[in-house]
Design a protein around this motif. Structure first.
Motif, short mmCIF file in Angstrom:
data_model
loop_
_atom_site.label_atom_id
_atom_site.label_comp_id
_atom_site.label_asym_id
_atom_site.label_seq_id
_atom_site.Cartn_x
_atom_site.Cartn_y
_atom_site.Cartn_z
N LYS A 20 36.59 38.53 35.80
CA LYS A 20 36.77 38.17 37.21
C LYS A 20 38.25 37.97 37.53
O LYS A 20 38.73 38.36 38.59
CB LYS A 20 35.98 36.92 37.56
CG LYS A 20 34.49 37.15 37.64
CD LYS A 20 33.77 35.90 38.07
CE LYS A 20 32.28 36.14 38.20
NZ LYS A 20 31.59 34.95 38.69
N VAL A 21 38.98 37.36 36.60
CA VAL A 21 40.41 37.16 36.80
C VAL A 21 41.14 38.50 36.70
O VAL A 21 42.02 38.81 37.49
CB VAL A 21 40.98 36.13 35.79
CG1 VAL A 21 42.50 36.03 35.90
CG2 VAL A 21 40.35 34.76 36.00
N ARG A 22 40.77 39.31 35.72
CA ARG A 22 41.42 40.61 35.51
C ARG A 22 41.24 41.52 36.73
O ARG A 22 42.08 42.37 36.99
CB ARG A 22 40.87 41.31 34.26
CG ARG A 22 41.06 40.58 32.96
CD ARG A 22 42.46 40.17 32.61
NE ARG A 22 43.45 41.22 32.71
CZ ARG A 22 44.74 40.99 32.90
NH1 ARG A 22 45.19 39.77 33.01
NH2 ARG A 22 45.59 41.98 32.96
N ALA A 23 40.13 41.35 37.44
CA ALA A 23 39.86 42.19 38.61
C ALA A 23 40.75 41.82 39.81
O ALA A 23 40.87 42.60 40.74
CB ALA A 23 38.39 42.08 39.01
N LEU A 24 41.36 40.64 39.76
CA LEU A 24 42.22 40.21 40.85
C LEU A 24 43.58 40.88 40.76
O LEU A 24 44.07 41.17 39.67
CB LEU A 24 42.41 38.69 40.81
CG LEU A 24 41.17 37.82 40.95
CD1 LEU A 24 41.52 36.35 40.69
CD2 LEU A 24 40.55 37.99 42.32
N SER A 25 44.20 41.07 41.91
CA SER A 25 45.57 41.58 41.92
C SER A 25 46.50 40.48 41.42
O SER A 25 46.12 39.31 41.32
CB SER A 25 45.98 41.99 43.34
OG SER A 25 46.17 40.84 44.14
N TYR A 26 47.73 40.87 41.13
CA TYR A 26 48.72 39.90 40.67
C TYR A 26 48.90 38.78 41.71
O TYR A 26 48.95 37.61 41.37
CB TYR A 26 50.04 40.63 40.42
CG TYR A 26 51.08 39.81 39.72
CD1 TYR A 26 50.95 39.50 38.37
CD2 TYR A 26 52.19 39.35 40.41
CE1 TYR A 26 51.91 38.74 37.73
CE2 TYR A 26 53.15 38.59 39.77
CZ TYR A 26 53.01 38.29 38.42
OH TYR A 26 53.95 37.54 37.78
N GLU A 27 48.97 39.16 42.97
CA GLU A 27 49.12 38.19 44.06
C GLU A 27 47.91 37.25 44.13
O GLU A 27 48.06 36.04 44.26
CB GLU A 27 49.29 38.92 45.37
CG GLU A 27 49.43 38.01 46.58
CD GLU A 27 49.57 38.80 47.86
OE1 GLU A 27 50.49 38.46 48.64
OE2 GLU A 27 48.77 39.73 48.11
N GLN A 28 46.72 37.81 44.02
CA GLN A 28 45.50 37.01 44.08
C GLN A 28 45.42 36.04 42.90
O GLN A 28 45.00 34.89 43.07
CB GLN A 28 44.28 37.92 44.10
CG GLN A 28 44.16 38.74 45.36
CD GLN A 28 43.27 39.96 45.22
OE1 GLN A 28 42.79 40.27 44.13
NE2 GLN A 28 43.06 40.67 46.31
N ARG A 29 45.83 36.48 41.73
CA ARG A 29 45.85 35.58 40.56
C ARG A 29 46.82 34.43 40.78
O ARG A 29 46.55 33.30 40.40
CB ARG A 29 46.20 36.35 39.28
CG ARG A 29 45.06 37.19 38.77
CD ARG A 29 45.35 37.73 37.38
NE ARG A 29 46.54 38.55 37.33
CZ ARG A 29 46.54 39.86 37.17
NH1 ARG A 29 45.41 40.52 37.04
NH2 ARG A 29 47.68 40.52 37.14
N GLY A 30 47.96 34.72 41.38
CA GLY A 30 48.93 33.66 41.67
C GLY A 30 48.38 32.62 42.63
O GLY A 30 48.54 31.41 42.42
N VAL A 31 47.71 33.08 43.66
CA VAL A 31 47.10 32.16 44.63
C VAL A 31 45.99 31.36 43.95
O VAL A 31 45.87 30.14 44.17
CB VAL A 31 46.59 32.92 45.88
CG1 VAL A 31 45.76 32.02 46.77
CG2 VAL A 31 47.76 33.50 46.65
N TYR A 32 45.19 32.02 43.13
CA TYR A 32 44.12 31.33 42.39
C TYR A 32 44.70 30.23 41.51
O TYR A 32 44.23 29.09 41.54
CB TYR A 32 43.35 32.36 41.56
CG TYR A 32 42.32 31.80 40.60
CD1 TYR A 32 41.49 30.75 40.96
CD2 TYR A 32 42.18 32.35 39.33
CE1 TYR A 32 40.54 30.26 40.07
CE2 TYR A 32 41.23 31.87 38.45
CZ TYR A 32 40.42 30.82 38.82
OH TYR A 32 39.47 30.33 37.94
N HIS A 33 45.74 30.53 40.78
CA HIS A 33 46.36 29.53 39.91
C HIS A 33 46.93 28.37 40.72
O HIS A 33 46.79 27.20 40.35
CB HIS A 33 47.44 30.16 39.03
CG HIS A 33 47.87 29.30 37.93
ND1 HIS A 33 48.91 28.42 38.04
CD2 HIS A 33 47.38 29.14 36.67
CE1 HIS A 33 49.06 27.76 36.90
NE2 HIS A 33 48.14 28.19 36.05
#
Length: 140
Positions: A20-33
């Protein structure tokens, strides 16, 4: 009120291997974190934030439109966050928070019991220095 637990465990292997995390874009992972950090910092028992686009976009420093474009990938059935009862949360973060609180309480009780047994006076509670050395304190 800020969380008295100053950090959370970050499991790099889990982060890097979670589909699920890998499917996120770099930007989306940053917002998630960033959301995980905000949930941890501002929660007492359950790590959550209000499910309010205006508040969340403000906390994240994003426009509402930008937040809404990212939100759809983070929250929901296939997302990394869940929304219910007007809040967004992450189940694993909530479990980690409960475990950290339990460990902190156990260590506090053990320290107080040890101090009582040795006859030592409890240490005065002061402000944290954020890891900075006090004036006059040299490097090791």
């Amino acid at each position: 009120m800020a969380n008295p637990l100053p950090y959370f465990k970050f499991y790099t292997r889990d982060w890097l291997s979670d589909p699920k995390v890998r499917a996120l874009s770099y930007e989306q992972r940053g917002v998630y974190h960033e959301l995980l950090a905000l949930m941890w910092e501002y929660s007492k028992d359950i790590c959550h934030l209000p499910d309010d686009d205006a508040k969340l976009s403000n906390m994240l420093g994003l426009t509402v439109k930008k937040w809404q474009s990212i939100r759809k990938y983070l929250i929901g059935k296939d997302g990394v966050l869940t929304a219910h009862d007007g809040m967004i949360t992450n189940n694993r973060l909530t479990a980690e928070h409960a475990e950290a609180k339990q460990t902190s309480s156990e260590r506090s009780r053990a320290g107080k019991a040890g101090a009582k047994k040795s006859g030592a006076k409890p240490a005065a509670v002061g402000k944290r220095t954020g890891g900075r050395r006090s004036e006059g304190e040299g490097r090791p």
